[in-house]
Design an enzyme around this catalytic site. Structure first.
Site, short mmCIF file in Angstrom:
data_model
loop_
_atom_site.label_atom_id
_atom_site.label_comp_id
_atom_site.label_asym_id
_atom_site.label_seq_id
_atom_site.Cartn_x
_atom_site.Cartn_y
_atom_site.Cartn_z
CG ASN A 21 -1.89 -1.28 0.98
OD1 ASN A 21 -2.01 -1.87 0.15
ND2 ASN A 21 -2.69 -1.42 2.28
CG ASP A 72 -2.51 3.36 2.45
OD1 ASP A 72 -1.82 3.07 3.37
OD2 ASP A 72 -3.58 2.55 2.16
CB CYS A 124 18.08 16.86 -8.80
SG CYS A 124 16.72 17.55 -7.54
CB CYS A 148 12.23 20.00 -8.76
SG CYS A 148 13.71 19.89 -7.72
CG ASN A 175 -8.67 -11.43 -0.16
OD1 ASN A 175 -9.78 -11.11 -0.50
ND2 ASN A 175 -7.56 -11.18 -0.82
CG HIS A 220 3.92 -1.75 -4.95
ND1 HIS A 220 2.71 -2.36 -5.03
CD2 HIS A 220 4.90 -2.54 -5.32
CE1 HIS A 220 3.21 -3.71 -5.27
NE2 HIS A 220 4.41 -3.81 -5.78
CB CYS A 225 16.92 20.84 -10.66
SG CYS A 225 15.71 19.43 -11.11
C1 BJW Z 1 -10.17 -7.36 1.15
C2 BJW Z 1 -11.21 -6.36 1.67
C3 BJW Z 1 -11.30 -6.42 3.13
C4 BJW Z 1 -11.16 -6.12 -0.29
N1 BJW Z 1 -10.93 -7.20 4.08
N2 BJW Z 1 -9.71 -8.20 2.00
C5 BJW Z 1 2.96 -10.85 -16.88
C6 BJW Z 1 3.03 -11.82 -15.97
C7 BJW Z 1 3.61 -11.63 -14.91
C8 BJW Z 1 4.24 -10.46 -14.36
C9 BJW Z 1 3.98 -9.60 -15.39
C10 BJW Z 1 3.59 -9.62 -16.50
N3 BJW Z 1 3.63 -8.66 -16.99
C11 BJW Z 1 4.25 -7.65 -16.35
C12 BJW Z 1 4.37 -8.26 -15.21
C13 BJW Z 1 5.03 -7.65 -14.07
C14 BJW Z 1 4.12 -6.73 -13.29
C15 BJW Z 1 3.02 -7.42 -12.77
O1 BJW Z 1 3.16 -8.17 -11.66
N4 BJW Z 1 1.85 -7.48 -13.39
C16 BJW Z 1 0.87 -8.48 -12.89
C17 BJW Z 1 -0.50 -7.57 -12.74
C18 BJW Z 1 0.44 -9.44 -14.06
N5 BJW Z 1 4.98 -6.11 -12.07
C19 BJW Z 1 5.65 -5.01 -12.24
O2 BJW Z 1 5.55 -4.38 -13.56
C20 BJW Z 1 6.33 -4.63 -11.15
N6 BJW Z 1 7.85 -4.33 -11.39
C21 BJW Z 1 8.58 -5.54 -11.99
O3 BJW Z 1 8.24 -6.67 -12.24
O4 BJW Z 1 9.74 -4.97 -12.31
C22 BJW Z 1 10.41 -5.99 -13.23
C23 BJW Z 1 9.95 -5.77 -14.58
C24 BJW Z 1 10.27 -4.91 -15.39
C25 BJW Z 1 9.57 -4.75 -16.83
C26 BJW Z 1 8.74 -5.75 -17.03
C27 BJW Z 1 8.46 -6.79 -16.43
C28 BJW Z 1 9.14 -7.00 -15.22
C29 BJW Z 1 5.97 -3.57 -10.42
C30 BJW Z 1 4.56 -3.64 -9.93
C31 BJW Z 1 3.82 -2.02 -9.30
C32 BJW Z 1 2.42 -2.37 -8.91
N7 BJW Z 1 2.24 -0.95 -8.74
C33 BJW Z 1 0.89 -0.67 -8.30
C34 BJW Z 1 0.33 0.83 -8.54
C35 BJW Z 1 1.04 1.44 -7.49
C36 BJW Z 1 0.84 3.12 -7.66
C37 BJW Z 1 -0.68 3.41 -7.40
O5 BJW Z 1 -1.38 3.33 -6.21
O6 BJW Z 1 -1.31 3.80 -8.16
O7 BJW Z 1 0.65 -1.29 -7.03
S1 BJW Z 1 -0.53 -1.70 -9.06
C38 BJW Z 1 -1.63 -2.19 -7.72
O8 BJW Z 1 -1.42 -3.42 -7.54
C39 BJW Z 1 -0.80 -1.27 -6.82
C40 BJW Z 1 -0.89 -2.35 -5.68
O9 BJW Z 1 -0.08 -2.30 -4.64
C41 BJW Z 1 -0.81 -3.70 -6.47
C42 BJW Z 1 -1.28 -5.04 -5.55
O10 BJW Z 1 -2.57 -5.00 -5.53
P1 BJW Z 1 -3.25 -5.49 -4.26
O11 BJW Z 1 -2.93 -4.65 -2.99
O12 BJW Z 1 -3.37 -6.78 -4.25
O13 BJW Z 1 -4.80 -4.80 -4.53
P2 BJW Z 1 -6.06 -5.58 -5.27
O14 BJW Z 1 -6.94 -4.79 -5.62
O15 BJW Z 1 -5.51 -6.36 -6.56
O16 BJW Z 1 -6.66 -6.71 -4.41
C43 BJW Z 1 -7.32 -6.34 -3.38
C44 BJW Z 1 -7.69 -7.45 -2.39
O17 BJW Z 1 -8.27 -7.13 -1.24
C45 BJW Z 1 -8.75 -8.40 -3.13
O18 BJW Z 1 -8.30 -9.91 -3.31
C46 BJW Z 1 -10.02 -8.44 -2.19
O19 BJW Z 1 -11.00 -9.36 -2.20
C47 BJW Z 1 -9.59 -8.12 -0.98
N8 BJW Z 1 -10.24 -7.05 0.06
N9 BJW Z 1 -11.70 -5.67 0.74
C48 BJW Z 1 -9.91 -8.12 3.36
N10 BJW Z 1 -12.15 -5.31 3.69
ZN ZN Z 2 15.18 18.57 -8.89
#
Ligand code: BJW
Ligand code: ZN
Length: 264
Positions: free
Chosen positions: A126, A128, A154, A172, A238, A143, A175
């Site tokens: 998260n 937040d 910079c 910035c 979950n 993240h 810069c």
């Molecule tokens: C409850 C509830 C309650 C609800 N109680 N539960 C193909 C295959 C495999 C991997 C890749 C691919 N193509 C690309 C990739 C890599 C990619 C990736 O993983 N993609 C997949 C989606 C397929 N990953 C990346 O790109 C990462 N970097 C990387 O791998 O670098 C190397 C690389 C470089 C170049 C190419 C390939 C690799 C970086 C990932 C960054 C993710 N960023 C985000 C956005 C952050 C900024 C923003 O806030 O806008 O991060 S995306 C978003 O997803 C955010 C979250 O942290 C992240 C995870 O989501 P999360 O937290 O799981 O949320 P939800 O909504 O998915 O799920 C919520 C859950 O809660 C649900 O299950 C509900 O049921 C539950 N719930 N209420 C309990 N009350």
């Molecule tokens: Zn700067």
């Protein structure tokens, strides 16, 4: 690029909320005896604070907004004004939200374990900072955070807890180059220190808990797989089953804000 967007089937909703899928005494004993606990949280933990998740059908951010147009560095280069405005709206909304019972329970659990020479390491996806506001210490932010903005020139970082910026993207002060939220976008690598700290915490834990994450985004999901491979006891909390549900030892389905206080 794959953003992991999925839509739940009706099957997911047919499970009774808060069902304990494995015998309760084993879970209670595991919780009571664990010396090192590592917890990985996702957007579901903040949902009860009013912060939208990403992949939930209808209410998730990716149901309304296109991740390719907002959560990649290509999108920022293409339209820095649009992307920075969107993140600034989310930043200001986040500052209005309060930690919920799930955040508070995790902070209380960490404090209690520390008092008896045990430990809880909190890893979060998260952005937040609600865990920190609830009192959790040394939180590993995989993240990044949208409360910090970084200069694309910079690299200077600044905590932003005030009102709207006066220009988009904000410039910035040093810069003059555009600043962006210090979050990790798709296709970007995670901070090596954060990944190393997370892997180390998983390496030494005897209980691993995954809470409120859809377990589809890498490399965060790889951390859950690492805990399973290392033989730690594993618990998922979950609303619904996820791709890792049938590989964990224990699974509790319901609201994190209801389940975590009961466990702690
Ligand atoms: C409850 C509830 C309650 C609800 N109680 N539960 C193909 C295959 C495999 C991997 C890749 C691919 N193509 C690309 C990739 C890599 C990619 C990736 O993983 N993609 C997949 C989606 C397929 N990953 C990346 O790109 C990462 N970097 C990387 O791998 O670098 C190397 C690389 C470089 C170049 C190419 C390939 C690799 C970086 C990932 C960054 C993710 N960023 C985000 C956005 C952050 C900024 C923003 O806030 O806008 O991060 S995306 C978003 O997803 C955010 C979250 O942290 C992240 C995870 O989501 P999360 O937290 O799981 O949320 P939800 O909504 O998915 O799920 C919520 C859950 O809660 C649900 O299950 C509900 O049921 C539950 N719930 N209420 C309990 N009350
Ligand atoms: Zn700067």
């Amino acid at each position: 690029m794959n953003f992991g967007i999925r839509h739940k089937t009706l099957d997911f909703f047919s499970l009774t909320p808060n069902t304990l899928l494995t015998p309760e005494p084993r879970l209670i004993e595991t919780l009571a005896t664990a010396r090192a606990v590592t917890v990985l949280t996702g957007a579901g933990v903040s949902a009860e604070s009013g912060i939208p998740t990403f992949r939930d059908a209808l209410i998730g951010l990716w149901a309304k907004f296109d991740p390719a147009a907002l959560a990649t560095s290509e999108a920022f280069h293409r339209d820095p004004e649009l992307v920075s405005r969107w993140y600034d709206q989310r930043r200001r909304r986040t500052l209005e939200c309060q930690p919920n019972d799930a955040h508070l329970a995790l902070a209380r659990w960490q404090k209690r374990l520390a008092e008896c020479g045990r430990q809880l390491t909190l890893i979060t996806q998260n952005v937040d900072r609600l865990h920190q506001r609830a009192g959790s210490k040394a939180v590993i932010e995989l993240h990044g955070t949208l409360l910090v903005w970084r200069c694309t020139g910079c690299q200077t970082e600044r905590l932003e807890e005030g009102g709207p910026f006066n220009e988009y993207p904000p410039a910035c002060q040093g810069c003059g180059r555009p600043r962006r939220p210090a979050v990790v976008w798709f296709g970007e690598t995670l901070a090596p220190e954060a990944m190393a700290a997370a892997e180390a915490a998983i390496g030494e834990c005897d209980l691993f808990v995954s809470v409120g994450t859809s377990a589809v985004v890498q490399p965060a999901t790889g951390l859950i797989e690492l805990a399973i491979r290392r033989g730690a006891a594993t618990l998922e909390i979950n609303l619904d089953p996820t791709p890792i549900s049938n590989r964990v030892d224990f699974a509790l389905y319901g609201c994190a804000g209801k389940i975590l206080p009961q466990l702690v």
